[in-house]
Design an enzyme around this catalytic site. Structure first.
Site, PDB file in Angstrom:
ATOM      1  N   LYS A  71       0.815  -1.218   0.000  1.00 34.89           N
ATOM      2  CA  LYS A  71       0.000   0.000   0.000  1.00 34.89           C
ATOM      3  C   LYS A  71       0.848   1.266   0.000  1.00 34.89           C
ATOM      4  CE  LYS A  71      -3.377  -0.768  -0.605  1.00 34.89           C
ATOM      5  NZ  LYS A  71      -3.823  -1.214  -1.960  1.00 34.89           N
ATOM      6  N   CYS A  72       1.970   1.205  -0.708  1.00 37.41           N
ATOM      7  CA  CYS A  72       2.863   2.364  -0.807  1.00 37.41           C
ATOM      8  C   CYS A  72       3.008   2.867  -2.243  1.00 37.41           C
ATOM      9  CB  CYS A  72       4.240   2.028  -0.239  1.00 37.41           C
ATOM     10  SG  CYS A  72       4.296   1.929   1.560  1.00 37.41           S
ATOM     11  N   GLY A  73       2.035   2.564  -3.089  1.00 37.65           N
ATOM     12  CA  GLY A  73       2.118   3.013  -4.476  1.00 37.65           C
ATOM     13  C   GLY A  73       2.703   1.980  -5.410  1.00 37.65           C
ATOM     14  N   THR A  74       2.592   0.714  -5.053  1.00 40.07           N
ATOM     15  CA  THR A  74       3.176  -0.369  -5.852  1.00 40.07           C
ATOM     16  C   THR A  74       2.653  -0.373  -7.282  1.00 40.07           C
ATOM     17  OG1 THR A  74       3.218  -1.683  -3.814  1.00 40.07           O
ATOM     18  CG2 THR A  74       3.661  -2.839  -5.877  1.00 40.07           C
ATOM     19  N   THR A  75       1.343  -0.272  -7.437  1.00 39.28           N
ATOM     20  CA  THR A  75       0.743  -0.340  -8.775  1.00 39.28           C
ATOM     21  C   THR A  75       1.215   0.820  -9.647  1.00 39.28           C
ATOM     22  OG1 THR A  75      -1.207  -1.410  -7.809  1.00 39.28           O
ATOM     23  CG2 THR A  75      -1.432  -0.520 -10.027  1.00 39.28           C
ATOM     24  N   TRP A  76       1.289   1.994  -9.059  1.00 46.80           N
ATOM     25  CA  TRP A  76       1.765   3.178  -9.788  1.00 46.80           C
ATOM     26  C   TRP A  76       3.223   3.003 -10.206  1.00 46.80           C
ATOM     27  CZ3 TRP A  76       3.293   8.436  -7.286  1.00 46.80           C
ATOM     28  CH2 TRP A  76       3.416   9.414  -8.274  1.00 46.80           C
ATOM     29  N   HIS A 136       7.481  -7.358  -2.087  1.00 45.75           N
ATOM     30  CA  HIS A 136       7.143  -6.675  -0.838  1.00 45.75           C
ATOM     31  C   HIS A 136       8.123  -7.071   0.264  1.00 45.75           C
ATOM     32  CE1 HIS A 136       3.610  -4.651  -2.107  1.00 45.75           C
ATOM     33  NE2 HIS A 136       2.777  -5.668  -2.090  1.00 45.75           N
ATOM     34  N   ARG A 158       6.089   5.371   1.711  1.00 45.18           N
ATOM     35  CA  ARG A 158       4.947   6.276   1.811  1.00 45.18           C
ATOM     36  C   ARG A 158       4.739   6.679   3.272  1.00 45.18           C
ATOM     37  NH1 ARG A 158      -1.183   4.781  -0.363  1.00 45.18           N
ATOM     38  NH2 ARG A 158      -2.005   6.922  -0.440  1.00 45.18           N
ATOM     39  N   ARG A 292      -8.096   2.580  -5.020  1.00 47.25           N
ATOM     40  CA  ARG A 292      -9.065   3.243  -4.149  1.00 47.25           C
ATOM     41  C   ARG A 292      -8.850   4.745  -4.146  1.00 47.25           C
ATOM     42  NH1 ARG A 292      -9.805   5.467   0.781  1.00 47.25           N
ATOM     43  NH2 ARG A 292      -7.592   5.310   1.282  1.00 47.25           N
TER      44      ARG A 292
END
Length: 326
Positions: A71-76, A136, A158, A292
């Site tokens: 949840k630290c911008g992985t997809t981006w 991760h 993040r 999200r």
């Protein structure tokens, strides 16, 4: 290889493989008990998968490893790295760019997921060079050959309060059989008891090594990237040894990379707003679950001032004398 229900729920059936994990410290509270594996909290299945990756993953010297705490911008980061590295093959402005029809999570696979005792690592062997892979894992848990071969690593961190809130939303969305309230999530997070946690150990490992090997490990901050994405896209390209030419910059290619990979653009694409995929090994996840909110400071809508001060104090204490500020 087809996965059996026993493997999904309990890990591999081979007793020798699971013996070590069964002796690890265990704690309840999340959707299933977590085990403390080499200083990192994981599900038993994830621990088994990491064991496989540590011993069997075969890196190549030109591999690019994208590392993040969840949840630290992985997809981006996946979208940006893929677009930057492969822009000579896929025109950033073309109507058939892979990002338009494939989820970023599928374009850049994880080393340790889906569970590697079910999905063999040979799946990564067929990928063309240079491979862009994700993890991760804390630095200390990475397969040692990644460091030995000098593979470049991009680490994205993040602000912890935003990570906490994003984690809470995400877990309650993807685990239909599980619900945890924000207060309990907060307490666990403050104790370092969260998947792939503690978060401060995760960040510190990469931060300290980036000070030792700045040419091999690039340490980035999500909030800084959101504030100036053009600067950071150029930085990424330089580090990944595919810098933008003067002609590309004049033609607006950097800006087009930023636009294509922006949260709003990716979220609006049908491939990311519908459908699902099994990317872990034990449950399907809606593609939209990865999109999200990219809002910096989203924690202000969920945490009390007292909660924010408590977590800030813990993070400052854990990072003291390191030079790292999150």
């Amino acid at each position: 290889m087809a996965q059996t229900q026993q493997e999904i729920e309990h890990g591999p059936s081979d007793e020798g493989e699971s013996q070590v994990v069964s002796t690890l410290p265990t704690r309840e509270g999340w959707w299933k008990p977590f085990v403390l594996f080499q200083g990192c909290w994981l599900t038993p299945q994830a621990a088994e998968s990491v064991k496989v990756a540590q011993t069997k993953f075969q890196p190549r010297p030109d591999d690019i490893i994208l590392a993040t705490y969840p949840k630290c911008g992985t997809t981006w980061l996946k979208a940006l790295a893929f677009t930057i590295v492969h822009r000579s093959r896929y025109d950033v402005a073309s109507d058939d760019h892979p990002l338009l029809t494939r989820h970023p999570q599928d374009l850049v696979p994880f080393i340790e997921m889906p569970y590697r005792y079910i999905h063999p690592l040979e799946e990564l062997e067929v990928l063309p060079t240079p491979r862009i892979l994700t993890t991760h894992l804390p630095l200390a848990l990475q397969p040692s050959a990644i460091s030995t071969l000098g593979c470049r690593v991009v680490y994205l961190c993040r602000e912890p309060k935003d990570v906490l809130v994003s984690t809470w939303h995400y877990m309650n969305k993807v685990r239909e059989d599980f619900h945890i309230d924000l207060e309990m999530t907060f307490e666990f997070f403050c104790e370092g008891f969260s998947i792939f946690g503690p978060i401060w150990e995760h960040c510190l490992g990469y931060w300290k090594q980036s000070m030792v090997e700045p040419d091999r490990i690039l340490f980035l901050k999500y909030n800084d990237m959101m504030a100036d994405p053009i600067k950071h896209v150029k930085m990424l390209a330089e580090f990944l040894q595919v810098p933008f030419s003067e002609e590309e910059e004049s033609a607006g290619v950097v800006e087009e990379v930023v636009r294509l990979c922006s949260f709003n653009n990716l979220k609006s694409l049908p491939v990311n707003s519908s459908g699902a995929g099994d990317r872990i090994g034990d449950l399907p996840m809606e593609n939209s679950a990865f999109f999200r909110s990219a809002k910096v400071g989203d924690w202000r809508d969920h945490l009390t001032e007292e909660m924010a001060k408590k977590l800030d104090s813990i993070i400052v204490d854990k990072l003291k004398n390191s030079g790292l500020v999150l």
